[in-house]
Design an enzyme around this catalytic site. Structure first.
Site, PDB file in Angstrom:
ATOM      1  CG  ASP A   1      -1.811   1.165   1.336  1.00  0.00           C
ATOM      2  OD1 ASP A   1      -2.660   1.317   0.443  1.00  0.00           O
ATOM      3  OD2 ASP A   1      -1.682   1.942   2.288  1.00  0.00           O
TER       4      ASP A   1
ATOM      5  CD  GLU B   1      -2.620   2.452  -3.286  1.00  0.00           C
ATOM      6  OE1 GLU B   1      -3.692   3.058  -3.364  1.00  0.00           O
ATOM      7  OE2 GLU B   1      -1.965   2.376  -2.228  1.00  0.00           O
TER       8      GLU B   1
END
EC number: 2.4.1.18
Length: 640
Positions: A317, A370
């Site tokens: 993330d 990401e």
């Protein structure tokens, strides 16, 4: 109550050396709490890294939560404190009482705890690692044999376990890992998905963080059961042919006093300077990637999930926030690197290291980034200067595509470039095309509600979006609820609107997603060359006046697939599309089929390609349904 007497604990010097170098790949078996026997007495051994602490004591069920009387002892000059404590049982709650360098005493959770109590409690739970007999040997062997699925179908169903489905009426809203296995696994496999991607399952105190503010990095959340319950869930996924990807958060951690922050009275896991150590958007601490022990904590954590829970991939993330020292900061709020630049060189080294180690130890395990910027080589090998990820989320494709489809169809001709631009960079990385949870929260609305027009047009646009996503080069990701056209924005405190399955239009959307997944699996042209130009060829990208595009998906030695998209609600009859061969082309998909909730405009299931006597080659002449996509394949044995 008999208060146990802690005893000094020996730790192998080589283990401490590897930890100090940041290279211990089984660090979670050295630090933390583990069952042990010493001098014939059963108990637990405890070890924690707190190099600047004045003292460390164990407090928990075993001693009536006293802050003194059960000390841990320094292990040489390693910065590790350790002790064997007899009588501690599996399931006992505990914390470390750390008197820091600043003289303050804090109760801290164990950074390496294998389990933690249910929120709002934050105590660690004495547990063990080797508590499950795995039955997925065939899956794991085949994964290692095949390697990364660059040329295989990948269709990811992104799931928040706490809100996919919920219990009703018994006071505990969450399904257990076993109940999720009973319901989620057959649902996902029935829909044809190849993988689940789970929003973070590492323990976190705040439901509203969705798991992205991790409190216990080594503890699967107790919301759904025990660590072995999660292992059973993964095991059952593998035996059903379903891979499991975890969202993992090495970018930042919460500031809670019981957690990693200021662990020994100093900035231990984070930087002291807030320009390096604090995230301005999320109010969290940023890991100090330049410190060996911190890097080891994170790298060993990644390996822990892959080794002990047989996880098939980690989606990291907020990678962009790790890469740039000035991420979300104004001038004067950040410090440049040693070369005067904005790149976080320590974070770059960490990402390269963790990717290298994962790919070396677990062939076939994926890492996904990401990453929302133009950083080059995110999914390229480290030895070529890349970061070493297997895949990168294509945030540009997502942004441009959703923006284009949000336009009224009458205006789409003026935004045609938003639809075709992605092919200029589609093969610069190994991309995943994400329609993720981030696009259906914070007032953005559900995917269906983003679409313009009346209800029928909204549903047709959504079906068109999914066909475009599946046909476009790149692996696929869809957040839960999108597969049946959820109307409401996602809310982590309630389950999906499963009642929508009672409506034929929503059931039709789900049928389409299932059929797209089956087409993805069965047709090599849909997945084999996802990451280079040999798998894609434009047929016509320039008909902006009609908002129609067409292209071929290709795989060497396999039949080509011709995709045609009509992004207006206008039925276009006698529309000519070039094709690479003559003969009959059979319809494999029509998103306007009544089976999917459409108006059933089509071409009776097939079209005949004719020779173009003027321009050469062949063409088909067909009827384009409104707001629809069609896929055709040549009938084998015919044509030239």
């Amino acid at each position: 109550m008999t208060i146990p007497c802690s005893r000094p604990l020996f730790i192998e010097p080589f283990d401490l050396y590897l930890f100090g170098m940041g290279r211990h790949r089984h660090l979670y078996r050295i630090l933390g709490a583990h069952p042990a026997v010493q001098d014939g007495e059963a108990g637990y051994r405890f070890a924690v890294w707190a190099p600047n602490a004045r003292s460390v004591h164990l407090s928990g069920d075993c001693n009536g939560w006293r802050h003194e009387g059960c000390p841990l002892f320094p292990v040489g000059v390693s910065g590790v404190w350790a002790a064997f404590v007899p009588g501690v049982r599996r399931g006992s709650l505990y914390k470390f009482v750390v008197r820091g360098a600043d003289g303050r005493q804090e109760q801290k959770a164990d950074p390496f705890a294998l389990w933690a109590e249910m929120r709002p409690g934050v105590a660690s739970v004495a547990w063990d690692i080797d508590n499950h007999a795995w039955g997925d040997g065939a899956w794991m062997a085949e994964r290692a044999r095949q390697g990364l699925p660059l040329e295989r179908p990948v269709s990811i169903y992104e799931v928040h376990l706490g809100s996919w489905r919920r219990r009703h009426g018994d006071g505990h809203p969450f399904l257990t890992y076993d109940e999720l296995g009973d319901q989620l696994i057959p649902y996902a496999t029935g829909m044809g998905f190849t993988h689940l991607e789970l929003l973070p399952v590492a323990e976190h105190p705040l439901d509203q963080s969705w798991g992205y503010q991790t409190g216990h990095y080594y503890a699967p959340t107790s919301r759904f059961g025990s660590p072995e319950g999660f292992k059973r869930f993964v095991d059952r996924c593998h035996q059903a042919g379903l891979g499991v990807i975890l969202d993992w958060v090495p970018a930042h951690f919460p500031r809670d006093a019981w957690s990693l922050g200021r662990f020994d009275g100093t900035a231990l896991y984070e930087h002291l300077d807030p320009r390096l150590g604090e995230h301005p958007d999320w109010g969290t601490y940023i890991f100090n990637y330049g410190r060996n022990e911190v890097r080891n904590f994170l790298t060993a954590n990644a390996l822990y999930w892959l080794r002990e829970f047989h996880i098939d991939g980690l989606r990291m993330d907020a990678v962009a926030s790790m890469l740039y020292l000035d991420y979300s900061r104004e001038a004067g709020q950040w410090l440049p690197n040693r070369h005067g630049g904005r790149e976080n060189l320590d974070a770059v080294d960490f990402l390269r290291e963790v990717n290298t180690v994962i790919h070396a130890e677990f062939p076939g395990a994926m890492t996904l980034a990401e990453e929302s910027t133009a950083w080059p080589g995110v999914s390229r090998p480290v030895y070529t200067g890349g970061l070493g990820f297997s895949f990168k989320w294509n945030m540009g494709w997502m942004h441009d595509t959703l923006g284009y489809l949000a336009e009224d169809p009458i205006h789409r001709a003026y935004h045609h470039g938003s639809l075709t631009f992605s092919m200029l960079y589609a093969f610069s990385e190994n991309f995943v095309l994400p329609l993720s949870h981030d696009e259906v929260v914070h007032g953005k609305g559900a995917l269906l509600s983003k679409m313009p027009g009346d209800m029928w047009q909204q549903q047709a646009n959504l079906r068109l979006l999914y066909a475009y996503q599946w046909a476009h080069p790149g692996k696929k990701l869809l957040f839960m609820g999108g597969e049946f056209g959820q109307w409401n924005e996602w809310d982590e405190s309630r389950e999906l609107d499963w009642c929508l399955y009672r409506f034929p239009a929503h059931e039709g959307i789900a049928r389409l997603v299932g059929d797209l997944n089956r087409l993805l699996r069965s047709e090599p042209a849909m997945h084999r060359r996802d990451h280079d130009w040999s798998g894609f060829r434009w047929v016509d990208f320039a008909d902006y006046g009609s908002s129609v595009i067409s292209f071929l998906r290709l795989a060497e030695g396999e039949r080509p697939l011709l995709w045609i998209f009509n992004f207006t609600p206008v039925v276009r009859r006698f529309y000519r599309v070039p094709c690479p061969r003559g003969g009959t082309w059979r319809e494999l998909c029509n998103t306007d089929s009544a089976y999917y909730g459409g108006s059933d405009v089509g071409n009776a299931g097939a079209v005949m390609a004719r020779e173009d006597h003027w321009g050469g080659g062949h063409f088909i002449e067909l009827t384009l349904p409104p707001l629809a996509a069609m896929c055709f394949a040549p009938v084998t044995g015919q044509g030239t």
